[in-house]
Design a protein around this motif. Structure first.
Motif, PDB file in Angstrom:
ATOM      1  N   ASP A 298       0.824  -1.204   0.000  1.00 40.05           N
ATOM      2  CA  ASP A 298       0.000   0.000   0.000  1.00 40.05           C
ATOM      3  C   ASP A 298       0.858   1.254   0.000  1.00 40.05           C
ATOM      4  O   ASP A 298       0.483   2.276  -0.581  1.00 40.05           O
ATOM      5  CB  ASP A 298      -0.946  -0.012   1.201  1.00 40.05           C
ATOM      6  N   VAL A 299       2.024   1.187   0.657  1.00 39.33           N
ATOM      7  CA  VAL A 299       2.978   2.290   0.592  1.00 39.33           C
ATOM      8  C   VAL A 299       3.447   2.473  -0.846  1.00 39.33           C
ATOM      9  O   VAL A 299       3.502   3.596  -1.371  1.00 39.33           O
ATOM     10  CB  VAL A 299       4.183   2.039   1.515  1.00 39.33           C
TER      11      VAL A 299
ATOM     12  N   LEU B  78       4.756   1.076  -6.867  1.00 42.22           N
ATOM     13  CA  LEU B  78       3.975  -0.056  -7.369  1.00 42.22           C
ATOM     14  C   LEU B  78       2.671   0.372  -8.045  1.00 42.22           C
ATOM     15  O   LEU B  78       1.896  -0.489  -8.470  1.00 42.22           O
ATOM     16  CB  LEU B  78       3.644  -1.017  -6.215  1.00 42.22           C
ATOM     17  N   THR B  79       2.435   1.661  -8.157  1.00 43.52           N
ATOM     18  CA  THR B  79       1.181   2.136  -8.735  1.00 43.52           C
ATOM     19  C   THR B  79       0.900   1.567 -10.124  1.00 43.52           C
ATOM     20  O   THR B  79      -0.267   1.292 -10.460  1.00 43.52           O
ATOM     21  CB  THR B  79       1.155   3.672  -8.780  1.00 43.52           C
TER      22      THR B  79
ATOM     23  N   TRP C 198      -6.142  -4.663  -5.443  1.00 46.01           N
ATOM     24  CA  TRP C 198      -5.202  -4.865  -6.549  1.00 46.01           C
ATOM     25  C   TRP C 198      -5.918  -4.684  -7.891  1.00 46.01           C
ATOM     26  O   TRP C 198      -5.534  -3.851  -8.698  1.00 46.01           O
ATOM     27  CB  TRP C 198      -4.590  -6.268  -6.504  1.00 46.01           C
ATOM     28  N   ALA C 199      -6.946  -5.488  -8.115  1.00 46.19           N
ATOM     29  CA  ALA C 199      -7.659  -5.453  -9.387  1.00 46.19           C
ATOM     30  C   ALA C 199      -8.959  -4.658  -9.311  1.00 46.19           C
ATOM     31  O   ALA C 199      -9.410  -4.106 -10.312  1.00 46.19           O
ATOM     32  CB  ALA C 199      -7.958  -6.879  -9.855  1.00 46.19           C
TER      33      ALA C 199
ATOM     34  N   VAL D 237      13.252  -2.303  -3.440  1.00 41.12           N
ATOM     35  CA  VAL D 237      13.634  -1.577  -4.659  1.00 41.12           C
ATOM     36  C   VAL D 237      13.264  -2.463  -5.834  1.00 41.12           C
ATOM     37  O   VAL D 237      13.078  -3.671  -5.689  1.00 41.12           O
ATOM     38  CB  VAL D 237      15.148  -1.232  -4.691  1.00 41.12           C
ATOM     39  N   LEU D 238      13.161  -1.858  -7.005  1.00 41.84           N
ATOM     40  CA  LEU D 238      12.686  -2.608  -8.164  1.00 41.84           C
ATOM     41  C   LEU D 238      13.805  -3.197  -9.004  1.00 41.84           C
ATOM     42  O   LEU D 238      13.546  -3.953  -9.937  1.00 41.84           O
ATOM     43  CB  LEU D 238      11.799  -1.721  -9.039  1.00 41.84           C
ATOM     44  N   GLU D 239      15.070  -2.878  -8.697  1.00 48.10           N
ATOM     45  CA  GLU D 239      16.194  -3.442  -9.423  1.00 48.10           C
ATOM     46  C   GLU D 239      17.305  -3.772  -8.441  1.00 48.10           C
ATOM     47  O   GLU D 239      17.460  -3.110  -7.411  1.00 48.10           O
ATOM     48  CB  GLU D 239      16.716  -2.465 -10.486  1.00 48.10           C
TER      49      GLU D 239
END
Length: 313
Positions: A41-42, A49-50, A96-97, A240-242
């Motif tokens: 949610d953060v 993550l939007t 989420w959906a 982190v995403l990477e």
């Protein structure tokens, strides 16, 4: 009904009022009795993550437990008054959906509901659907844990603490890494043998499996360095995403790196069964409905131990 809605990245959640949802074929309306708050949610709120959401505005809240209030046509598997959690399906997952559980009421698919055992409270049941299911799926599914293995857990937040306890229940020797000393005693109370402040130090324990619930890049790389030759690293956290990893360590050992997003409805059932026996209790901090935005802000600072769960005031 009242609900907390995310309207734009970087903006605080907005309190809205709208008509109660009405169930269509195969659908039910849930009176929300508990809604867990997740680090995802953060990520939805800060933009990390939007892109995983179908769009904004949206009501967040994907850990939902409550009571069936109304059922749509052709629904025969549940009835008004049933105590349930929402465990799927993925294309109708709340928060989420579709609109989620940061609300008085939540729409769900009847085929995505699981019955909550009578001796399991709503706050615990809500956490079973994500903190529980995701942790179980990572440790027992992607991690393929077997009794007697030596397992490392990286990050002792809501997911990691739960994953550590599940590994203990399932017969593993469990070690953990977390830089926050406040997590160490609760982890040992749940059966973890040793806790260190850096993932690299887990290399001393010749671990068969390491599950990274933190995902801050350095933790992923450290887990690959620390796991035994031929061992498995499961990546869950998305701090982190990477990440930059040592391909030499991955190849020369050799080691296996595997991703795990979440579990399956059967995993939530397993978590609820462990809860019903008393073997598993997810560490929670209950808050009121009005405190949801502040709880998300607190989670963003990283100083929270356990899982925030909002319950009706």
């Amino acid at each position: 009904m009242k609900a907390w809605q995310l309207t734009a990245v970087g903006e605080p959640l907005r309190l809205i009022e709208r008509d109660d949802p009405r169930p269509g074929p195969g659908q039910v309306v849930i009176d929300v009795r508990a809604a867990g708050i997740c680090h995802s949610d953060v990520g939805f709120a800060d933009g990390t993550l939007t892109p995983m959401l179908p769009g904004l505005p949206m009501i967040l809240g994907h850990e939902v437990a409550g009571v069936v209030a109304d059922i749509g046509p052709d629904v025969t598997t549940v009835h008004p008054g049933d105590r349930v959690v929402i465990a799927g399906p993925e294309d109708f997952a709340p928060g989420w959906a579709v609109d989620g559980g940061f609300a008085d009421k939540c729409l769900a698919r009847a085929d995505g509901l699981l019955t909550v055992p009578d001796n399991v409270g709503f706050a615990q049941a809500a956490t079973a659907t994500d903190a529980g299911q995701t942790a179980y799926g990572a440790v027992m599914g992607a991690g393929e844990l077997r009794k007697g293995q030596r397992v490392g857990i990286v990050g002792l937040g809501g997911l990691g603490m739960t994953g550590a306890r599940i590994a203990v229940i399932e017969g593993a020797e469990v070690y953990a890494a977390d830089p926050k000393p406040g997590t160490w005693a609760p982890a040992k109370d749940r059966g973890v043998l040793e806790v260190v402040d850096d993932v690299q130090k887990l290399g001393a324990y010749n671990l068969d499996l390491i599950v990274d619930f933190a995902g801050f890049g350095t933790t992923t790389a450290g887990a690959i360095n620390a796991v035994r030759p031929g061992g498995l690293v499961v990546q869950v956290g998305l701090g982190v995403l990477e990440a930059t990893i040592s391909t030499a360590a991955l190849v020369v050992k050799p080691a296996t790196l595997r991703g795990s997003r979440g579990g399956r409805p059967g995993d939530t059932d397993a978590v609820l069964r462990h809860m019903a026996t008393g073997a598993l209790e997810i560490q929670t901090n209950t808050i009121g409905f009005d405190d949801i935005p502040h709880a998300i802000e607190r989670l963003a600072t990283g100083d929270v131990i356990g899982r925030f769960v909002a319950v009706p005031d």
